[in-house]
Design a protein around this motif. Structure first.
Motif, PDB file in Angstrom:
ATOM      1  N   ALA A 249      44.055  55.931  41.546  1.00  0.00           N
ATOM      2  CA  ALA A 249      44.232  54.760  42.412  1.00  0.00           C
ATOM      3  C   ALA A 249      42.909  54.025  42.628  1.00  0.00           C
ATOM      4  CB  ALA A 249      44.826  55.199  43.754  1.00  0.00           C
ATOM      5  N   TRP A 250      41.806  54.763  42.737  1.00  0.00           N
ATOM      6  CA  TRP A 250      40.501  54.155  43.010  1.00  0.00           C
ATOM      7  C   TRP A 250      40.065  53.247  41.857  1.00  0.00           C
ATOM      8  CZ3 TRP A 250      37.372  54.391  47.305  1.00  0.00           C
ATOM      9  CH2 TRP A 250      36.074  53.919  47.153  1.00  0.00           C
ATOM     10  N   ASN A 251      40.310  53.682  40.634  1.00  0.00           N
ATOM     11  CA  ASN A 251      39.822  52.943  39.466  1.00  0.00           C
ATOM     12  C   ASN A 251      40.847  51.973  38.893  1.00  0.00           C
ATOM     13  OD1 ASN A 251      37.250  54.257  39.319  1.00  0.00           O
ATOM     14  ND2 ASN A 251      38.293  56.072  38.537  1.00  0.00           N
ATOM     15  N   GLU A 252      42.051  51.924  39.428  1.00  0.00           N
ATOM     16  CA  GLU A 252      43.110  51.091  38.843  1.00  0.00           C
ATOM     17  C   GLU A 252      42.796  49.601  39.019  1.00  0.00           C
ATOM     18  OE1 GLU A 252      46.513  49.066  37.741  1.00  0.00           O
ATOM     19  OE2 GLU A 252      45.702  48.937  39.773  1.00  0.00           O
ATOM     20  N   TYR A 253      43.008  48.829  37.967  1.00  0.00           N
ATOM     21  CA  TYR A 253      42.717  47.397  38.041  1.00  0.00           C
ATOM     22  C   TYR A 253      43.920  46.530  37.674  1.00  0.00           C
ATOM     23  CZ  TYR A 253      40.916  42.840  36.820  1.00  0.00           C
ATOM     24  OH  TYR A 253      40.730  41.492  36.735  1.00  0.00           O
ATOM     25  N   LEU A 254      44.712  46.954  36.669  1.00  0.00           N
ATOM     26  CA  LEU A 254      45.769  46.102  36.121  1.00  0.00           C
ATOM     27  C   LEU A 254      46.759  45.629  37.192  1.00  0.00           C
ATOM     28  CD1 LEU A 254      47.227  44.859  33.698  1.00  0.00           C
ATOM     29  CD2 LEU A 254      48.438  47.028  33.414  1.00  0.00           C
ATOM     30  N   PHE A 255      47.366  46.549  37.902  1.00  0.00           N
ATOM     31  CA  PHE A 255      48.367  46.183  38.903  1.00  0.00           C
ATOM     32  C   PHE A 255      47.719  45.476  40.100  1.00  0.00           C
ATOM     33  CE2 PHE A 255      50.549  49.549  36.574  1.00  0.00           C
ATOM     34  CZ  PHE A 255      51.799  48.985  36.386  1.00  0.00           C
ATOM     35  N   ALA A 256      46.524  45.937  40.477  1.00  0.00           N
ATOM     36  CA  ALA A 256      45.841  45.310  41.622  1.00  0.00           C
ATOM     37  C   ALA A 256      45.510  43.853  41.326  1.00  0.00           C
ATOM     38  CB  ALA A 256      44.573  46.091  41.946  1.00  0.00           C
ATOM     39  N   SER A 257      45.126  43.546  40.071  1.00  0.00           N
ATOM     40  CA  SER A 257      44.752  42.176  39.727  1.00  0.00           C
ATOM     41  C   SER A 257      45.935  41.227  39.800  1.00  0.00           C
ATOM     42  CB  SER A 257      44.157  42.139  38.316  1.00  0.00           C
ATOM     43  OG  SER A 257      45.142  42.481  37.350  1.00  0.00           O
ATOM     44  N   VAL A 258      47.149  41.741  39.694  1.00  0.00           N
ATOM     45  CA  VAL A 258      48.343  40.895  39.758  1.00  0.00           C
ATOM     46  C   VAL A 258      48.888  40.811  41.183  1.00  0.00           C
ATOM     47  CG1 VAL A 258      50.722  40.655  38.953  1.00  0.00           C
ATOM     48  CG2 VAL A 258      48.922  41.360  37.361  1.00  0.00           C
ATOM     49  N   PHE A 259      48.976  41.944  41.851  1.00  0.00           N
ATOM     50  CA  PHE A 259      49.614  41.967  43.174  1.00  0.00           C
ATOM     51  C   PHE A 259      48.693  41.444  44.282  1.00  0.00           C
ATOM     52  CE2 PHE A 259      52.467  44.601  40.842  1.00  0.00           C
ATOM     53  CZ  PHE A 259      53.700  44.497  41.484  1.00  0.00           C
ATOM     54  N   LEU A 260      47.378  41.585  44.120  1.00  0.00           N
ATOM     55  CA  LEU A 260      46.451  41.182  45.184  1.00  0.00           C
ATOM     56  C   LEU A 260      45.670  39.917  44.857  1.00  0.00           C
ATOM     57  CD1 LEU A 260      44.934  44.684  46.124  1.00  0.00           C
ATOM     58  CD2 LEU A 260      46.881  43.506  47.160  1.00  0.00           C
ATOM     59  N   LYS A 261      46.042  39.225  43.782  1.00  0.00           N
ATOM     60  CA  LYS A 261      45.227  38.097  43.321  1.00  0.00           C
ATOM     61  C   LYS A 261      45.148  36.966  44.349  1.00  0.00           C
ATOM     62  CE  LYS A 261      49.115  35.916  40.928  1.00  0.00           C
ATOM     63  NZ  LYS A 261      49.631  35.432  39.645  1.00  0.00           N
ATOM     64  N   ASN A 262      46.158  36.813  45.203  1.00  0.00           N
ATOM     65  CA  ASN A 262      46.168  35.716  46.189  1.00  0.00           C
ATOM     66  C   ASN A 262      45.581  36.122  47.530  1.00  0.00           C
ATOM     67  OD1 ASN A 262      47.449  33.960  44.375  1.00  0.00           O
ATOM     68  ND2 ASN A 262      49.463  34.800  44.897  1.00  0.00           N
ATOM     69  N   PHE A 263      45.132  37.374  47.637  1.00  0.00           N
ATOM     70  CA  PHE A 263      44.635  37.858  48.932  1.00  0.00           C
ATOM     71  C   PHE A 263      43.237  38.459  48.745  1.00  0.00           C
ATOM     72  CE2 PHE A 263      49.260  38.560  48.622  1.00  0.00           C
ATOM     73  CZ  PHE A 263      49.688  37.591  49.517  1.00  0.00           C
ATOM     74  N   ARG A 264      42.238  37.616  48.815  1.00  0.00           N
ATOM     75  CA  ARG A 264      40.871  38.062  48.536  1.00  0.00           C
ATOM     76  C   ARG A 264      40.396  39.133  49.517  1.00  0.00           C
ATOM     77  NH1 ARG A 264      36.977  36.111  45.262  1.00  0.00           N
ATOM     78  NH2 ARG A 264      34.841  36.737  45.748  1.00  0.00           N
ATOM     79  N   ASP A 265      40.876  39.044  50.761  1.00  0.00           N
ATOM     80  CA  ASP A 265      40.448  40.041  51.752  1.00  0.00           C
ATOM     81  C   ASP A 265      41.002  41.428  51.448  1.00  0.00           C
ATOM     82  OD1 ASP A 265      39.047  38.138  53.103  1.00  0.00           O
ATOM     83  OD2 ASP A 265      40.635  37.717  54.556  1.00  0.00           O
ATOM     84  N   LEU A 266      41.989  41.522  50.555  1.00  0.00           N
ATOM     85  CA  LEU A 266      42.571  42.827  50.220  1.00  0.00           C
ATOM     86  C   LEU A 266      42.062  43.352  48.879  1.00  0.00           C
ATOM     87  CD1 LEU A 266      46.319  42.355  51.281  1.00  0.00           C
ATOM     88  CD2 LEU A 266      44.485  43.484  52.532  1.00  0.00           C
ATOM     89  N   TYR A 267      41.113  42.674  48.292  1.00  0.00           N
ATOM     90  CA  TYR A 267      40.592  43.115  46.983  1.00  0.00           C
ATOM     91  C   TYR A 267      40.096  44.559  47.073  1.00  0.00           C
ATOM     92  CZ  TYR A 267      40.587  38.584  44.571  1.00  0.00           C
ATOM     93  OH  TYR A 267      40.946  37.425  43.943  1.00  0.00           O
ATOM     94  N   THR A 268      40.347  45.292  46.010  1.00  0.00           N
ATOM     95  CA  THR A 268      39.757  46.626  45.886  1.00  0.00           C
ATOM     96  C   THR A 268      38.415  46.500  45.154  1.00  0.00           C
ATOM     97  OG1 THR A 268      41.000  46.958  43.846  1.00  0.00           O
ATOM     98  CG2 THR A 268      41.995  47.771  45.879  1.00  0.00           C
ATOM     99  N   LEU A 269      37.683  47.593  45.057  1.00  0.00           N
ATOM    100  CA  LEU A 269      36.356  47.526  44.428  1.00  0.00           C
ATOM    101  C   LEU A 269      36.402  47.068  42.967  1.00  0.00           C
ATOM    102  CD1 LEU A 269      34.563  50.628  45.993  1.00  0.00           C
ATOM    103  CD2 LEU A 269      33.852  48.248  46.160  1.00  0.00           C
ATOM    104  N   PRO A 270      37.330  47.576  42.124  1.00  0.00           N
ATOM    105  CA  PRO A 270      37.379  47.051  40.739  1.00  0.00           C
ATOM    106  C   PRO A 270      37.655  45.551  40.700  1.00  0.00           C
ATOM    107  CG  PRO A 270      38.577  49.114  40.890  1.00  0.00           C
ATOM    108  CD  PRO A 270      38.224  48.725  42.289  1.00  0.00           C
ATOM    109  N   MET A 271      38.514  45.051  41.574  1.00  0.00           N
ATOM    110  CA  MET A 271      38.787  43.614  41.600  1.00  0.00           C
ATOM    111  C   MET A 271      37.578  42.829  42.102  1.00  0.00           C
ATOM    112  SD  MET A 271      42.653  42.863  42.793  1.00  0.00           S
ATOM    113  CE  MET A 271      42.372  41.128  42.481  1.00  0.00           C
ATOM    114  N   GLY A 272      36.891  43.365  43.099  1.00  0.00           N
ATOM    115  CA  GLY A 272      35.690  42.713  43.608  1.00  0.00           C
ATOM    116  C   GLY A 272      34.609  42.646  42.549  1.00  0.00           C
ATOM    117  N   LEU A 273      34.502  43.717  41.773  1.00  0.00           N
ATOM    118  CA  LEU A 273      33.505  43.743  40.690  1.00  0.00           C
ATOM    119  C   LEU A 273      33.836  42.695  39.637  1.00  0.00           C
ATOM    120  CD1 LEU A 273      31.023  45.185  39.630  1.00  0.00           C
ATOM    121  CD2 LEU A 273      32.519  46.842  38.516  1.00  0.00           C
TER     122      LEU A 273
END
Length: 320
Positions: A249-273
């Motif tokens: 879960a910590w390193n996952e990027y694919l699903f996070a980049s789609v589901f959280l793309k409209n909510f910058r405050d919810l970005y995870t570390l891989p998305m922030g990077l």
């Protein structure tokens, strides 16, 4: 009788192991080295910086930034406007001193931590009950269900992405922050649960059933047996499964980049990077420092529980 290994084979084996270790660790050393170098040294292939530069870390963590980022025009304006109160001056200076918009590490770290810990905790909880039923109980369709949970691993994440996204869009979850976050949590649980069931199920089968029988004869319930017998005897395997789920879960990027793309405050570390790499703030020392900060929590967690992790992988490998 054990055959003696020739010295040449030992040397070749040692060189092979050394090469694999070097190939695995070199990217991390390169990442750490570049994050500590000054811009003038970025072209230097040496892994050891001539002078340690911590500015990128201070900037990303917003430590000791002082007033160096405050424009000269703003300083002049503050000096020529004596009517401003102390709190107003502080508010203006804080706006320029803050580097949180470059890479808000604390926000992304907390998002990743909450998401990863919740997914790992729920997965382990479900896996304990599910694995126990697979290893101890007899009911119709047990083998089919046991093999069916591994079905999700026959398809790559990219194939499941669109159907899952459509499903949560129809539920109306993706359009609101809490719904998007919960959708991602459910996906991580579904992704990690099959392997968790498999690992814990194999481990539970190595625990002698006679121990459970003795507890039940003494009046313990089924859940009491799981809580007082199975979990304490399987703690190393449970920790192993928890760490596995947490790291996925910590390193996952694919699903996070789609589901959280409209909510910058919810970005995870891989998305922030990824956002940092494509922003105007993308310079090498910042990118590498952000990468080090992203990898550090997992490395620390792994090193902390390394003993239990090794035990969990090996214990249960032999049936008695």
């Amino acid at each position: 009788m054990v055959k003696r290994t020739s010295p040449i084979r030992k040397i070749l084996f040692f060189l092979l192991v050394l090469g694999i270790v070097f190939f695995s660790l070199f990217p991390f050393f390169q990442m750490l080295s570049t994050s500590l170098k000054f811009p003038a040294e970025w072209g230097d292939p040496s892994l050891i910086p001539k002078h340690i530069n911590l500015d990128a870390y201070k900037e990303l963590l917003n430590i000791g930034q002082g007033t160096k980022n405050v424009p000269e025009s703003v300083r002049t304006l503050l000096e020529e406007t004596p009517n401003l109160t102390t709190s107003q001056r502080k508010a203006i200076l804080d706006k320029y001193k803050s580097t949180g918009d470059v890479f808000p590490f604390i926000t992304y770290f907390l998002n990743s931590l909450i998401l990863s810990f919740s997914a790992a905790f729920v997965t382990v909880l479900l896996a304990i009950l599910g694995a126990y039923s697979f290893s101890r109980l007899r009911y119709p369709g047990r083998s089919l269900i046991q093999r069916g949970v591994l079905f999700v691993y026959m398809f790559g994440g990219i194939l499941l992405l669109i159907p899952l996204y459509r499903m949560f869009v129809n539920l109306g979850w993706v359009s609101i922050p809490s719904g998007a976050f919960l959708s991602l949590l459910i996906i991580y649980i579904v992704q990690t649960l099959p392997v968790s069931l498999y690992m814990l199920g194999n481990y539970f089968r190595t625990i002698p059933f006679s121990i459970e029988e003795a507890a039940m004869i003494e009046g313990s319930t089924r859940f009491g047996t799981i809580w007082r017998i199975i979990i304490p005897l399987s703690i190393s395997a449970i920790v192993t499964v928890f760490i596995y789920c947490f790291m996925i879960a910590w390193n996952e990027y694919l699903f996070a980049s789609v589901f959280l793309k409209n909510f910058r405050d919810l970005y995870t570390l891989p998305m922030g990077l990824k956002a940092l790499i494509h922003s105007k703030n993308a310079i090498w020392d910042r990118i590498m420092a952000a990468s080090v900060l992203t990898a550090t929590p997992v490395i620390v967690l792994f090193m902390t529980v390394q003993k239990n992790l090794a035990g969990g992988m090996t214990e249960g490998g032999v049936k008695e």
